[in-house]
Motif scaffolding. Structure first.
Motif, PDB file in Angstrom:
ATOM      1  N   ARG A 190       0.821  -1.211   0.000  1.00  0.00           N
ATOM      2  CA  ARG A 190       0.000   0.000   0.000  1.00  0.00           C
ATOM      3  C   ARG A 190       0.855   1.262   0.000  1.00  0.00           C
ATOM      4  NH1 ARG A 190      -3.264  -2.783   3.348  1.00  0.00           N
ATOM      5  NH2 ARG A 190      -2.270  -1.867   5.180  1.00  0.00           N
ATOM      6  N   SER A 196      -4.718  -3.304  -2.935  1.00  0.00           N
ATOM      7  CA  SER A 196      -4.783  -4.489  -2.079  1.00  0.00           C
ATOM      8  C   SER A 196      -5.871  -5.412  -2.616  1.00  0.00           C
ATOM      9  CB  SER A 196      -5.093  -4.069  -0.641  1.00  0.00           C
ATOM     10  OG  SER A 196      -5.262  -5.202   0.193  1.00  0.00           O
ATOM     11  N   LEU A 213     -10.742  -7.946   5.882  1.00  0.00           N
ATOM     12  CA  LEU A 213     -10.998  -6.516   5.841  1.00  0.00           C
ATOM     13  C   LEU A 213     -10.208  -5.784   6.920  1.00  0.00           C
ATOM     14  CD1 LEU A 213     -14.873  -6.272   5.270  1.00  0.00           C
ATOM     15  CD2 LEU A 213     -13.058  -6.449   3.588  1.00  0.00           C
ATOM     16  N   HIS A 217      -7.072  -4.775   4.468  1.00  0.00           N
ATOM     17  CA  HIS A 217      -7.682  -3.549   3.943  1.00  0.00           C
ATOM     18  C   HIS A 217      -7.818  -3.580   2.420  1.00  0.00           C
ATOM     19  CE1 HIS A 217      -6.989  -2.088   7.998  1.00  0.00           C
ATOM     20  NE2 HIS A 217      -5.702  -2.390   7.870  1.00  0.00           N
ATOM     21  N   GLU A 240     -18.098   0.559   1.807  1.00  0.00           N
ATOM     22  CA  GLU A 240     -16.673   0.851   1.655  1.00  0.00           C
ATOM     23  C   GLU A 240     -16.193   0.728   0.212  1.00  0.00           C
ATOM     24  OE1 GLU A 240     -14.383  -1.418   4.483  1.00  0.00           O
ATOM     25  OE2 GLU A 240     -15.591  -0.732   6.182  1.00  0.00           O
TER      26      GLU A 240
END
Length: 340
Positions: A190, A196, A213, A217, A240
């Motif tokens: 990241r 991801s 999660l 992430h 999300e």
């Protein structure tokens, strides 16, 4: 008028390097290198698999036998070129090919040359109208330190154009390894700007998806279909904007669902989930990207406007450059308008 799905512009975000091979290519490479190819690969007739450890072991054994025929740089370049050609023929404008360079490193001098070969072949297969990028994927069957090494390697080639690494994944049996142990590898990825993209929510259910999660992430979730077993989790994924790489043929072949009509594609779509259809391992499952759209039409009753929205979802969830996305989205609108 039923529109031709092969001309629908789309992106392909979930397909594995070995699993993308043509049957004829596996047979040819096996003959070249003197390596036997199982009948189940030659005929694309997998044994009846179950979504448990025994079923996965049987699947993995067949997969490893297919991967064993890849022994050289030219073999690797051929796989990328043919995957690109096959995707183009089915209307794909953008392909993100997932690879673990560790598997091929012994034949080409290490993981760095292995990745560079794939990236160079991806760049050569791309042009103004079609792009191939790469997702580097660690395996749950290896030590988390190996995943960190791969993440650092992937970070060196991070980009947002064809021939670069656009994401970092985690594949193989969800029941293997400890998900939290891979968190630091995803942190490395990241920080380099990589997406991801771990697998989750196919062989295991909502509890494991929550763990993915919380720890990894994800921007996208490989498969993710079992979020439908928990309405709160499904709502969270939608809120999300985590895209789900849904692979109907994989779900059925691995015994997760009894048939294509049982894959919860319609429920996910109607709930507002971001979806990108993928073929996963067409070599073994016997169907490429186009067949996943045909499944949506024939088994889940998707209309042409809904199929166009699936294609838009795949493009929006991709890591293609923004200008490229804009052009492909315009092509989807043109496809849909051609019915009037």
């Amino acid at each position: 008028m039923v529109l031709d799905l092969a001309t629908l512009p789309k992106a392909h975000l979930h397909v594995h390097f070995t699993g993308s091979m043509r049957v004829d290519t596996v047979v040819d490479l096996g003959e070249q290198h003197g390596i036997p190819v199982p009948a189940s690969v030659r005929t694309q007739e997998l044994p009846d698999l179950t979504p448990d450890a025994r079923g996965w072991f049987r699947f993995q054994r067949i997969y490893d036998a297919a991967r064993a025929v890849v022994r050289s740089e030219s073999d690797m370049r051929r796989i990328v070129a043919e995957a690109a050609e096959d995707d183009r023929a089915e209307g794909s404008a953008w392909l993100e090919l997932q690879v673990d360079p560790t598997s091929y490193a012994p034949h080409v001098g290490g993981i760095t040359p292995a990745l560079e070969i794939v990236l160079d072949a991806a760049a050569q297969a791309s042009d103004d109208d079609f792009g191939v990028a790469v997702i580097v994927a660690a395996s749950r069957t290896r030590h988390p330190l190996d995943a960190r090494a791969l993440a650092r390697l992937a970070a060196r080639y991070a980009g947002d154009r064809p021939g670069t690494v656009v994401g970092f994944g985690l594949s193989n049996d969800e029941r293997r390894g400890v998900t939290t142990d891979f968190g630091r590898a995803f942190d490395i990825a990241r920080r380099a700007g990589l997406g991801s993209m771990p697998h989750g929510g196919e062989l295991l259910g909502p509890d494991h998806v929550r763990e993915v999660l919380a720890t990894l992430h994800p921007d996208r979730l490989g498969h993710g279909v079992r979020v439908t077993e928990d309405s709160d989790l499904l709502a969270r994924v939608i809120d999300e904007q985590i895209a789900l790489e849904v692979c109907p043929a994989s779900n059925v072949s691995l015994g997760v669902y009894d048939g294509p009509d049982r894959v919860p594609l319609r429920r996910l779509f109607d709930a507002g989930a971001r979806i990108a259809l993928g073929a996963d391992d067409p070599l073994l499952f016997g169907s490429r990207l186009l067949a996943q759209y045909e499944t949506a039409r024939d088994a889940a009753g998707f209309s042409d406007p809904e199929l166009a929205e699936l294609a838009r979802g795949s493009v929006r969830a991709s890591r293609a450059p923004d200008a490229f996305k804009t052009n492909v989205l315009a092509g989807i609108d043109d496809w849909l308008a051609s019915s009037s």
